[in-house]
Motif scaffolding. Structure first.
Motif, PDB file in Angstrom:
ATOM      1  N   LEU A 167      58.869  85.278 -49.721  1.00 47.98           N
ATOM      2  CA  LEU A 167      58.833  84.571 -51.002  1.00 47.98           C
ATOM      3  C   LEU A 167      59.844  83.425 -51.022  1.00 47.98           C
ATOM      4  O   LEU A 167      59.538  82.329 -51.499  1.00 47.98           O
ATOM      5  N   ALA A 168      61.044  83.690 -50.508  1.00 44.18           N
ATOM      6  CA  ALA A 168      62.071  82.644 -50.453  1.00 44.18           C
ATOM      7  C   ALA A 168      61.570  81.447 -49.657  1.00 44.18           C
ATOM      8  O   ALA A 168      61.759  80.286 -50.056  1.00 44.18           O
ATOM      9  N   GLU A 169      60.895  81.717 -48.554  1.00 42.01           N
ATOM     10  CA  GLU A 169      60.336  80.644 -47.728  1.00 42.01           C
ATOM     11  C   GLU A 169      59.284  79.863 -48.510  1.00 42.01           C
ATOM     12  O   GLU A 169      59.247  78.628 -48.465  1.00 42.01           O
ATOM     13  N   SER A 170      58.433  80.582 -49.262  1.00 44.45           N
ATOM     14  CA  SER A 170      57.374  79.911 -50.027  1.00 44.45           C
ATOM     15  C   SER A 170      57.959  79.051 -51.145  1.00 44.45           C
ATOM     16  O   SER A 170      57.332  78.074 -51.572  1.00 44.45           O
ATOM     17  N   TYR A 171      59.158  79.403 -51.619  1.00 44.51           N
ATOM     18  CA  TYR A 171      59.832  78.619 -52.658  1.00 44.51           C
ATOM     19  C   TYR A 171      60.722  77.533 -52.055  1.00 44.51           C
ATOM     20  O   TYR A 171      61.475  76.870 -52.779  1.00 44.51           O
ATOM     21  N   HIS A 172      60.662  77.378 -50.745  1.00 39.74           N
ATOM     22  CA  HIS A 172      61.470  76.385 -50.024  1.00 39.74           C
ATOM     23  C   HIS A 172      62.965  76.653 -50.207  1.00 39.74           C
ATOM     24  O   HIS A 172      63.765  75.723 -50.341  1.00 39.74           O
ATOM     25  N   ARG A 173      63.315  77.924 -50.205  1.00 38.72           N
ATOM     26  CA  ARG A 173      64.723  78.319 -50.259  1.00 38.72           C
ATOM     27  C   ARG A 173      65.184  78.707 -48.863  1.00 38.72           C
ATOM     28  O   ARG A 173      64.384  79.093 -48.004  1.00 38.72           O
ATOM     29  N   ASP A 174      66.480  78.654 -48.644  1.00 46.67           N
ATOM     30  CA  ASP A 174      67.033  79.021 -47.355  1.00 46.67           C
ATOM     31  C   ASP A 174      67.003  80.531 -47.171  1.00 46.67           C
ATOM     32  O   ASP A 174      67.207  81.292 -48.127  1.00 46.67           O
ATOM     33  N   CYS A 175      66.744  80.948 -45.943  1.00 44.38           N
ATOM     34  CA  CYS A 175      66.710  82.374 -45.623  1.00 44.38           C
ATOM     35  C   CYS A 175      67.527  82.618 -44.360  1.00 44.38           C
ATOM     36  O   CYS A 175      67.418  81.865 -43.388  1.00 44.38           O
ATOM     37  N   GLY A 177      77.278  58.704 -50.540  1.00 43.23           N
ATOM     38  CA  GLY A 177      77.982  59.972 -50.381  1.00 43.23           C
ATOM     39  C   GLY A 177      78.011  60.816 -51.639  1.00 43.23           C
ATOM     40  O   GLY A 177      78.885  61.673 -51.803  1.00 43.23           O
ATOM     41  N   VAL A 178      77.025  60.606 -52.531  1.00 43.60           N
ATOM     42  CA  VAL A 178      76.991  61.339 -53.793  1.00 43.60           C
ATOM     43  C   VAL A 178      76.142  62.604 -53.672  1.00 43.60           C
ATOM     44  O   VAL A 178      76.441  63.624 -54.274  1.00 43.60           O
ATOM     45  N   VAL A 179      75.051  62.523 -52.896  1.00 43.82           N
ATOM     46  CA  VAL A 179      74.199  63.692 -52.684  1.00 43.82           C
ATOM     47  C   VAL A 179      73.960  63.874 -51.197  1.00 43.82           C
ATOM     48  O   VAL A 179      74.183  62.956 -50.396  1.00 43.82           O
ATOM     49  N   ARG A 180      73.473  65.081 -50.868  1.00 42.22           N
ATOM     50  CA  ARG A 180      73.028  65.316 -49.503  1.00 42.22           C
ATOM     51  C   ARG A 180      71.786  66.197 -49.537  1.00 42.22           C
ATOM     52  O   ARG A 180      71.550  66.921 -50.501  1.00 42.22           O
ATOM     53  N   VAL A 181      70.994  66.140 -48.456  1.00 41.52           N
ATOM     54  CA  VAL A 181      69.779  66.955 -48.360  1.00 41.52           C
ATOM     55  C   VAL A 181      70.110  68.226 -47.605  1.00 41.52           C
ATOM     56  O   VAL A 181      70.677  68.194 -46.509  1.00 41.52           O
ATOM     57  N   LEU A 182      69.751  69.368 -48.201  1.00 37.81           N
ATOM     58  CA  LEU A 182      69.949  70.670 -47.567  1.00 37.81           C
ATOM     59  C   LEU A 182      68.644  71.129 -46.925  1.00 37.81           C
ATOM     60  O   LEU A 182      67.596  70.511 -47.098  1.00 37.81           O
ATOM     61  N   ALA A 183      68.709  72.241 -46.208  1.00 38.47           N
ATOM     62  CA  ALA A 183      67.506  72.841 -45.643  1.00 38.47           C
ATOM     63  C   ALA A 183      66.526  73.144 -46.769  1.00 38.47           C
ATOM     64  O   ALA A 183      66.916  73.539 -47.862  1.00 38.47           O
ATOM     65  N   GLY A 184      65.247  72.937 -46.489  1.00 42.19           N
ATOM     66  CA  GLY A 184      64.226  73.176 -47.511  1.00 42.19           C
ATOM     67  C   GLY A 184      64.010  71.991 -48.431  1.00 42.19           C
ATOM     68  O   GLY A 184      63.292  72.099 -49.418  1.00 42.19           O
ATOM     69  N   GLY A 185      64.642  70.840 -48.115  1.00 38.54           N
ATOM     70  CA  GLY A 185      64.435  69.649 -48.929  1.00 38.54           C
ATOM     71  C   GLY A 185      65.115  69.672 -50.271  1.00 38.54           C
ATOM     72  O   GLY A 185      64.728  68.949 -51.193  1.00 38.54           O
ATOM     73  N   MET A 186      66.156  70.523 -50.419  1.00 37.43           N
ATOM     74  CA  MET A 186      66.895  70.583 -51.664  1.00 37.43           C
ATOM     75  C   MET A 186      67.978  69.507 -51.669  1.00 37.43           C
ATOM     76  O   MET A 186      68.655  69.274 -50.668  1.00 37.43           O
ATOM     77  N   TYR A 187      68.165  68.853 -52.821  1.00 32.79           N
ATOM     78  CA  TYR A 187      69.215  67.844 -52.964  1.00 32.79           C
ATOM     79  C   TYR A 187      70.419  68.459 -53.666  1.00 32.79           C
ATOM     80  O   TYR A 187      70.278  69.113 -54.701  1.00 32.79           O
ATOM     81  N   GLN A 188      71.596  68.243 -53.078  1.00 31.68           N
ATOM     82  CA  GLN A 188      72.845  68.822 -53.611  1.00 31.68           C
ATOM     83  C   GLN A 188      73.803  67.707 -53.991  1.00 31.68           C
ATOM     84  O   GLN A 188      73.974  66.725 -53.247  1.00 31.68           O
TER      85      GLN A 188
END
Length: 374
Positions: A249-257, A360-371
């Motif tokens: 499910l985490a993978e389907s939600y594009h979350r890190d596992c 340098g304000v945001v970065r892209v994490l695994a799963g295409g999440m912006y932090q």
């Protein structure tokens, strides 16, 4: 009765109308603006939402659902339980991004479900000494590296309950997601831990009082565990089990596992080793590995972050500031969620995010999440 109470009652009622479902219920609320009007103006639904069938309109003529929702509202009011409807600020924002998120959640506790850092730790009900030691050492080290993390699990036997107890031992807030209503604790032997969690964390469920902990409810529960978190961490798992469902499910939600490896012949490491081998989970060896992989830079103290933000805002365009404000409020988001929240076309938001990365304000994490970095 005020409008908020009415919205809660009608939102609860909507979950009980046959044939609607989570996705359908959210579609109705989105089309009508609120759950109250979904019921009261149901005859207008075909005009407001053209694809709605006459069957749905007829199904919403359901006074017994509204009556039962009223009873449930009295139960939660008497027991000081929070009823979180889909658009409530306290509703887990990460979970809201998931298509099949519940319309209503019931929460008893004292923690922020939208904490800056949220993880879940899951695994076999037959935890070995190896698994329990990983729970203890990982959360002890994580407390040092990331002291504000919220730890989520399912209050089940094995890894779940050890994760909750070790979180409490390290003074980390921890939330148990239940497969039944808040009128009981299952398994009962975990009652003391559940009560302790109310002081630093809480208990969360989509199920009303009187709901039994049936098998299919645990599978439904797992999507909340996965969806409300930044990352899923699997400690120990056999080749089949609920923790692998949570990872999927985490993978389907594009979350890190992530998964801790084990010896190749150990029964309760086979699932973790399989996740790693198939690249469905990242290999995890320590809390330091995890924090680095997630991009959680804890080297800047909060007051310094605030100063950096103030200085950066002076150099940002209006649209850039809008994106920063959304990430600051809701935490890490995917681009599709940012498009909706900011009401900026996707082609334009891509350029804005690129500029924010360059600054340098945001970065892209695994799963295409912006932090948000600062």
């Amino acid at each position: 009765m005020n409008s908020s109470e009415e919205e809660q009652i009608y939102s609860i009622a909507l979950t009980m109308v046959p044939g609607i479902g989570h996705i359908g219920a959210k579609h109705l609320i989105s089309g009508m603006g609120n759950a109250v009007d979904v019921f009261r103006l149901r005859k207008e639904l075909p005009e407001r939402i053209p694809e709605i069938s006459r069957r749905v309109v007829e199904a919403l003529d359901c006074p017994q659902a509204i009556a039962r929702a009223g009873q449930e509202y009295e139960f939660i009011r008497k027991n000081r339980i929070s009823c979180l409807t889909f658009h409530d600020e306290a509703y887990p924002s990460r979970l809201r991004e998931c298509e099949d998120a519940p319309v209503v959640l019931f929460f008893k506790g004292n923690t922020d479900l939208n904490s800056l850092h949220v993880i879940n730790m899951v695994g076999t009900r037959n935890a070995t000494d190896y698994g329990t030691q990983i729970c203890a050492s990982f959360l002890r080290d994580l407390k040092t590296l990331c002291p504000d993390v919220l730890v989520v699990s399912g209050l089940a036997y094995g890894i779940d309950i050890h994760a909750h107890r070790e979180a409490l031992a390290n003074e980390l807030p921890t939330v148990g997601v239940l497969a039944h209503g808040l009128d009981r604790i299952y398994p009962y032997v975990h009652r003391k831990t559940a009560v302790d969690m109310l002081e630093n964390g809480g208990l969360l469920t989509e199920f009303m009082s009187g709901t039994n902990p049936d098998r299919h409810n645990f599978i439904s529960r797992n999507r909340i565990v996965a969806g409300m978190c930044d990352a899923t961490i699997v400690i120990e798992s056999a080749e089949k089990g609920g923790s692998l469902i949570t990872a999927e499910l985490a993978e389907s939600y594009h979350r890190d596992c992530f998964a801790f490896p084990g010896r190749v012949n150990d029964e309760y490491s086979k699932g973790c080793n399989l996740l790693i081998r198939e690249n469905r989970a990242s290999l995890l060896l320590s809390a330091e590995d995890f924090v680095k992989a997630m991009g959680w830079d804890m080297s800047v103290i909060p007051s310094e972050k605030a100063n950096i933000q103030r200085s950066l805002f002076l150099e940002l365009s209006d649209d850039e500031q809008k994106i920063v404000a959304i990430l600051e409020k809701q935490g890490n988001l995917q681009i599709n969620s940012l498009v909706v929240e900011a009401d900026i076309p996707v082609h334009k938001i891509n350029a804005i995010l690129f500029e924010l990365e360059m600054k340098g304000v945001v970065r892209v994490l695994a799963g295409g999440m912006y932090q948000l970095l600062a």
